[in-house]
Design a protein around this motif. Structure first.
Motif, PDB file in Angstrom:
ATOM      1  N   ARG A 143       0.833  -1.193   0.000  1.00 45.82           N
ATOM      2  CA  ARG A 143       0.000   0.000   0.000  1.00 45.82           C
ATOM      3  C   ARG A 143       0.873   1.249   0.000  1.00 45.82           C
ATOM      4  O   ARG A 143       2.015   1.213   0.456  1.00 45.82           O
ATOM      5  CB  ARG A 143      -0.941  -0.003   1.221  1.00 45.82           C
ATOM      6  CG  ARG A 143      -1.998  -1.105   1.128  1.00 45.82           C
ATOM      7  CD  ARG A 143      -2.900  -0.873  -0.082  1.00 45.82           C
ATOM      8  NE  ARG A 143      -3.831  -1.974  -0.314  1.00 45.82           N
ATOM      9  CZ  ARG A 143      -3.644  -2.939  -1.181  1.00 45.82           C
ATOM     10  NH1 ARG A 143      -2.539  -2.964  -1.907  1.00 45.82           N
ATOM     11  NH2 ARG A 143      -4.537  -3.884  -1.362  1.00 45.82           N
ATOM     12  N   LYS A 245     -13.221  -3.096  -6.382  1.00 44.88           N
ATOM     13  CA  LYS A 245     -12.444  -2.886  -5.164  1.00 44.88           C
ATOM     14  C   LYS A 245     -13.279  -2.120  -4.137  1.00 44.88           C
ATOM     15  O   LYS A 245     -14.097  -1.264  -4.505  1.00 44.88           O
ATOM     16  CB  LYS A 245     -11.167  -2.080  -5.461  1.00 44.88           C
ATOM     17  CG  LYS A 245     -10.130  -2.801  -6.293  1.00 44.88           C
ATOM     18  CD  LYS A 245      -8.956  -1.887  -6.595  1.00 44.88           C
ATOM     19  CE  LYS A 245      -7.795  -2.642  -7.209  1.00 44.88           C
ATOM     20  NZ  LYS A 245      -8.117  -3.240  -8.519  1.00 44.88           N
ATOM     21  N   SER A 247     -12.876  -0.290   0.022  1.00 41.67           N
ATOM     22  CA  SER A 247     -11.931   0.126   1.052  1.00 41.67           C
ATOM     23  C   SER A 247     -11.884  -0.917   2.157  1.00 41.67           C
ATOM     24  O   SER A 247     -12.690  -1.854   2.194  1.00 41.67           O
ATOM     25  CB  SER A 247     -12.352   1.478   1.631  1.00 41.67           C
ATOM     26  OG  SER A 247     -13.508   1.319   2.441  1.00 41.67           O
ATOM     27  N   SER A 248     -10.946  -0.756   3.084  1.00 40.04           N
ATOM     28  CA  SER A 248     -10.832  -1.702   4.193  1.00 40.04           C
ATOM     29  C   SER A 248     -12.095  -1.713   5.051  1.00 40.04           C
ATOM     30  O   SER A 248     -12.393  -2.704   5.715  1.00 40.04           O
ATOM     31  CB  SER A 248      -9.620  -1.351   5.061  1.00 40.04           C
ATOM     32  OG  SER A 248      -9.727  -0.018   5.539  1.00 40.04           O
ATOM     33  N   LEU A 253     -14.265   3.192  -2.789  1.00 39.76           N
ATOM     34  CA  LEU A 253     -13.058   4.002  -2.697  1.00 39.76           C
ATOM     35  C   LEU A 253     -13.352   5.466  -3.001  1.00 39.76           C
ATOM     36  O   LEU A 253     -12.749   6.364  -2.436  1.00 39.76           O
ATOM     37  CB  LEU A 253     -11.992   3.475  -3.659  1.00 39.76           C
ATOM     38  CG  LEU A 253     -11.485   2.054  -3.402  1.00 39.76           C
ATOM     39  CD1 LEU A 253     -10.371   1.728  -4.384  1.00 39.76           C
ATOM     40  CD2 LEU A 253     -11.007   1.876  -1.986  1.00 39.76           C
ATOM     41  N   SER A 258      -9.845   6.206  -0.026  1.00 36.77           N
ATOM     42  CA  SER A 258      -8.916   5.369   0.726  1.00 36.77           C
ATOM     43  C   SER A 258      -7.885   4.743  -0.202  1.00 36.77           C
ATOM     44  O   SER A 258      -8.167   4.428  -1.344  1.00 36.77           O
ATOM     45  CB  SER A 258      -9.684   4.261   1.459  1.00 36.77           C
ATOM     46  OG  SER A 258      -8.794   3.340   2.040  1.00 36.77           O
ATOM     47  N   TRP A 261      -7.210  -0.592  -0.026  1.00 38.34           N
ATOM     48  CA  TRP A 261      -8.310  -1.265  -0.697  1.00 38.34           C
ATOM     49  C   TRP A 261      -8.071  -2.763  -0.779  1.00 38.34           C
ATOM     50  O   TRP A 261      -6.962  -3.252  -0.538  1.00 38.34           O
ATOM     51  CB  TRP A 261      -8.503  -0.704  -2.114  1.00 38.34           C
ATOM     52  CG  TRP A 261      -7.232  -0.594  -2.910  1.00 38.34           C
ATOM     53  CD1 TRP A 261      -6.463   0.515  -3.091  1.00 38.34           C
ATOM     54  CD2 TRP A 261      -6.570  -1.656  -3.634  1.00 38.34           C
ATOM     55  NE1 TRP A 261      -5.375   0.228  -3.878  1.00 38.34           N
ATOM     56  CE2 TRP A 261      -5.404  -1.100  -4.223  1.00 38.34           C
ATOM     57  CE3 TRP A 261      -6.841  -3.002  -3.844  1.00 38.34           C
ATOM     58  CZ2 TRP A 261      -4.531  -1.836  -5.001  1.00 38.34           C
ATOM     59  CZ3 TRP A 261      -5.959  -3.760  -4.623  1.00 38.34           C
ATOM     60  CH2 TRP A 261      -4.826  -3.174  -5.193  1.00 38.34           C
TER      61      TRP A 261
END
Length: 301
Positions: A143, A245, A247-248, A253, A258, A261
């Motif tokens: 990241r 995708k 985000s955590s 996103l 963020s 991802w």
């Protein structure tokens, strides 16, 4: 202009467009359009011998030695593409990230198959394919770091990113993203910050002149292993360009902006937004077909 080629310039434009997108490599475009070996050898020729020829036999001899017409045509295409498409690609990444990623997903998948088919000899070195795949997956799991933006870090980012840009399968833009330098460089291009662009290009030139010698050696002495590894890297890079995708925290996103991802299946993405399955599938097919078309045109030329 001696040695200038419109066809090579168009290949350069395609390389420049690819290099802007995180997850896509201009080296991949060079490979599938049949100019990769010529590119590496021409860059390698930019050495002290070329400088000696310049002063002893004149500009014409030095120009011929470094294959100047080819390099000028290619670099002109790359520059025109990057300067003209930076805004458009940034807009597409911001407004249609799924569709853009889907197109390049199909392009990279076809590129992996193409590179695999170019491995010479009988029997394929599967171990090197796996090695490249694991390497790319590890890179995709990293990241972005927080690196201060100054002339030294911009220079260093250029030197590192260009090594990725010239390799099929490794995205220079994604390396810039990991370094936290992607947005500053793109903004510099869009705002025509000539100082930052010049420092970045100087870093690129430094890294390129050092790296192409290693790459040329590998292409000549370990071509099977190198192409097998690049095949694995291309397959692994699909994890970077995968369209869906979150985000955590499991949100879009675009909602959180963020950098942390993770990839999800389209049905999981559908819990947050329209996954645009049909259009994504269509654009994946278009990307795949684009590589086949480029390869066919390049083989005829």
């Amino acid at each position: 202009m001696k040695g200038f080629s419109a066809g090579v310039m168009l290949r350069g434009a395609a390389m420049g467009a690819a290099d802007i997108v995180p997850g896509v490599s201009g080296g991949t475009v060079a490979f599938i359009t049949g100019i990769y070996d010529q590119l590496i050898e021409s860059l390698k020729a930019c050495n002290l011998q070329a400088l000696k020829l310049l002063f002893t036999r004149g500009p014409s001899a030095a120009w011929q030695y470094v294959n100047g017409g080819f390099l000028l045509s290619l670099l002109l295409g790359i520059a025109i593409s990057v300067l003209s498409l930076a805004r458009a690609i940034s807009w597409a990444l911001a407004t249609h990230p799924l569709l853009l990623a889907a197109f390049f997903f199909g392009l990279i998948l076809a590129s992996a198959l193409f590179v695999y088919q170019q491995i010479p000899g009988r029997g394929q070195p599967v171990g090197f394919v796996v090695l490249g795949l694991v390497f790319a997956l590890v890179i995709s799991a990293l990241r972005p770091a927080e690196v201060p933006v100054n002339m030294l870090t911009v220079y260093g980012a250029g030197a590192v990113a260009i090594c990725a840009m010239i390799l099929p399968g490794i995205s220079g833009s994604f390396i810039l993203l990991l370094l936290g330098m992607y947005e500053p460089i793109i903004n510099a291009i869009k705002s025509m910050d000539l100082g930052m662009i010049a420092v970045f290009m100087l870093g690129c030139a430094t890294g390129l002149m050092l790296f192409v010698r290693l790459l040329s050696y590998l292409m000549h002495t370990h071509r099977r292993s190198l192409l097998a590894t690049l095949t694995g890297i291309l397959l692994g890079s699909l994890a970077v360009i995968w369209p869906w995708k979150l985000s955590s925290a499991g949100r879009l996103l675009t909602d959180e902006h963020s950098v942390d991802w993770h990839n999800v299946w389209p049905m999981q993405y559908a819990e947050q937004a329209d996954p645009q399955w049909l259009m994504c599938a269509l654009l994946m097919a278009v990307g795949f077909a684009t590589v086949l078309l480029l390869e066919r045109v390049a083989s005829r030329n």
